[in-house]
Design an enzyme around this catalytic site. Structure first.
Site, PDB file in Angstrom:
ATOM      1  N   ASP A  93       0.786  -1.395  -0.095  1.00 37.81           N
ATOM      2  CA  ASP A  93       0.118   0.001  -0.030  1.00 37.81           C
ATOM      3  C   ASP A  93       0.917   1.147  -0.205  1.00 37.81           C
ATOM      4  OD1 ASP A  93       0.866  -0.514   2.564  1.00 37.81           O
ATOM      5  OD2 ASP A  93      -0.891  -0.272   3.606  1.00 37.81           O
ATOM      6  N   ASP A  96       7.073   3.895   2.683  1.00 39.78           N
ATOM      7  CA  ASP A  96       7.276   5.219   3.601  1.00 39.78           C
ATOM      8  C   ASP A  96       8.871   5.294   3.948  1.00 39.78           C
ATOM      9  OD1 ASP A  96       6.534   7.160   5.346  1.00 39.78           O
ATOM     10  OD2 ASP A  96       6.104   5.730   7.014  1.00 39.78           O
ATOM     11  N   ASN A  99      11.579   0.591   4.676  1.00 41.41           N
ATOM     12  CA  ASN A  99      12.372  -0.587   5.690  1.00 41.41           C
ATOM     13  C   ASN A  99      11.633  -1.653   5.432  1.00 41.41           C
ATOM     14  OD1 ASN A  99      14.351   1.081   7.043  1.00 41.41           O
ATOM     15  ND2 ASN A  99      12.913   1.549   8.781  1.00 41.41           N
ATOM     16  N   THR A 100      10.371  -1.827   5.311  1.00 43.93           N
ATOM     17  CA  THR A 100       9.487  -2.794   4.858  1.00 43.93           C
ATOM     18  C   THR A 100       9.850  -3.496   3.707  1.00 43.93           C
ATOM     19  OG1 THR A 100       7.579  -1.947   6.165  1.00 43.93           O
ATOM     20  CG2 THR A 100       7.156  -3.893   4.651  1.00 43.93           C
ATOM     21  N   ARG A 158     -10.800   0.989   6.664  1.00 42.17           N
ATOM     22  CA  ARG A 158      -9.899   0.165   5.655  1.00 42.17           C
ATOM     23  C   ARG A 158     -11.289   0.165   4.494  1.00 42.17           C
ATOM     24  NH1 ARG A 158      -5.400  -2.668   7.184  1.00 42.17           N
ATOM     25  NH2 ARG A 158      -5.677  -3.307   9.287  1.00 42.17           N
TER      26      ARG A 158
HETATM   27  P1  5GP Z   1       8.086   1.562   5.862  1.00 41.96           P
HETATM   28  O1  5GP Z   1       8.758   0.323   6.351  1.00 41.96           O
HETATM   29  O2  5GP Z   1       8.224   1.775   4.500  1.00 41.96           O
HETATM   30  O3  5GP Z   1       8.230   2.711   6.771  1.00 41.96           O
HETATM   31  O4  5GP Z   1       6.609   1.236   6.165  1.00 41.96           O
HETATM   32  C1  5GP Z   1       5.551   1.048   5.348  1.00 41.96           C
HETATM   33  C2  5GP Z   1       4.133   0.639   5.993  1.00 41.96           C
HETATM   34  O5  5GP Z   1       3.980   1.601   7.032  1.00 41.96           O
HETATM   35  C3  5GP Z   1       3.142   0.652   5.193  1.00 41.96           C
HETATM   36  O6  5GP Z   1       2.900  -0.682   4.373  1.00 41.96           O
HETATM   37  C4  5GP Z   1       1.958   1.010   6.204  1.00 41.96           C
HETATM   38  O7  5GP Z   1       1.640  -0.086   6.833  1.00 41.96           O
HETATM   39  C5  5GP Z   1       2.453   1.936   7.054  1.00 41.96           C
HETATM   40  N1  5GP Z   1       2.378   3.290   6.620  1.00 41.96           N
HETATM   41  C6  5GP Z   1       3.116   4.144   6.467  1.00 41.96           C
HETATM   42  N2  5GP Z   1       2.394   5.294   6.264  1.00 41.96           N
HETATM   43  C7  5GP Z   1       1.311   5.144   6.543  1.00 41.96           C
HETATM   44  C8  5GP Z   1       0.059   6.093   6.672  1.00 41.96           C
HETATM   45  O8  5GP Z   1       0.034   7.224   6.236  1.00 41.96           O
HETATM   46  N3  5GP Z   1      -1.240   5.286   6.892  1.00 41.96           N
HETATM   47  C9  5GP Z   1      -1.147   4.151   7.431  1.00 41.96           C
HETATM   48  N4  5GP Z   1      -2.544   3.549   7.893  1.00 41.96           N
HETATM   49  N5  5GP Z   1       0.066   3.439   7.587  1.00 41.96           N
HETATM   50  C10 5GP Z   1       1.033   3.934   7.045  1.00 41.96           C
HETATM   51 MG    MG Z   2       1.768  -2.062   5.513  1.00 41.93          MG
END
Ligand code: 5GP
Ligand code: MG
Length: 168
Positions: A93, A96, A99-100, A158
């Site tokens: 989705d 950000d 890391n994921t 959701r």
């Molecule tokens: P990353 O590892 O890239 O920081 O994290 C990505 C994950 O953080 C996304 O898949 C989501 O689960 C969560 N995330 C990042 N930004 C948002 C946001 O604005 N709203 C929500 N609900 N989840 C977010």
């Molecule tokens: Mg996620």
């Protein structure tokens, strides 16, 4: 922030980009729960253009508590498909910190995937810390907390057919 119509139009384009990237039999690895609605629409669009996608799911969570992404992920549900020698596309989705995606990509490569590509609905480039570059992005968005179209806030919202911003 993003209407239902904008989402549908963009997801159709993204399906074509997936086929251009890895061919007409892509293996999608969708990250639960947030990507489920996007994945369903993407899969339907892939079908409409004659692709034969495979679908598998992973569920991961960041180690540790709080809102600071730690850079490590815990695998809560792993894929079942054999991806040795295959091209896989991670579907998520939101990109950000990155890391994921970095951790999931490394895991899929360690399972023998020949290449790991990514198809992210939303991208918050301002927040990136990990060394990842997405292959396909639906929408670049500013650093705001978004919900809807599968994305939750404490398991709410959701079900919204659009992407919205949570106001205090
Ligand atoms: P990353 O590892 O890239 O920081 O994290 C990505 C994950 O953080 C996304 O898949 C989501 O689960 C969560 N995330 C990042 N930004 C948002 C946001 O604005 N709203 C929500 N609900 N989840 C977010
Ligand atoms: Mg996620």
């Amino acid at each position: 922030m993003i209407t239902e119509e904008q989402l549908q139009e963009r997801v159709a384009v993204m399906a074509r980009q997936v086929v251009d990237l890895v061919g007409p039999q892509p293996i999608l690895v969708s990250l639960l729960k947030g990507a489920f609605m996007f994945t369903a629409d993407l899969l339907r669009e892939l079908g409409r253009i004659g692709a034969k996608p495979h679908l598998d799911f992973m569920r991961v969570s960041s180690y540790g508590s709080g809102t600071v992404s730690s850079g490590q992920v815990e695998v809560l549900l792993d894929i079942k498909e054999d991806i040795r020698g295959k091209s896989v596309v991670v579907v998520d989705d939101i990109l950000d910190t990155g890391n994921t995606l970095k951790a999931v990509s490394d895991l899929l490569k360690s399972k023998g995937a020949s290449q790991v590509r990514s198809c992210m609905l939303l991208d918050k480039p301002a927040r990136r810390t990990a060394d990842v570059t997405p292959d396909i992005v639906g929408f670049e968005i500013p650093d705001a907390f978004v919900v809807g179209y599968g994305i939750d806030w404490d398991n709410r919202f959701r079900e919204l057919p659009y992407v919205g911003v949570v106001k205090e």
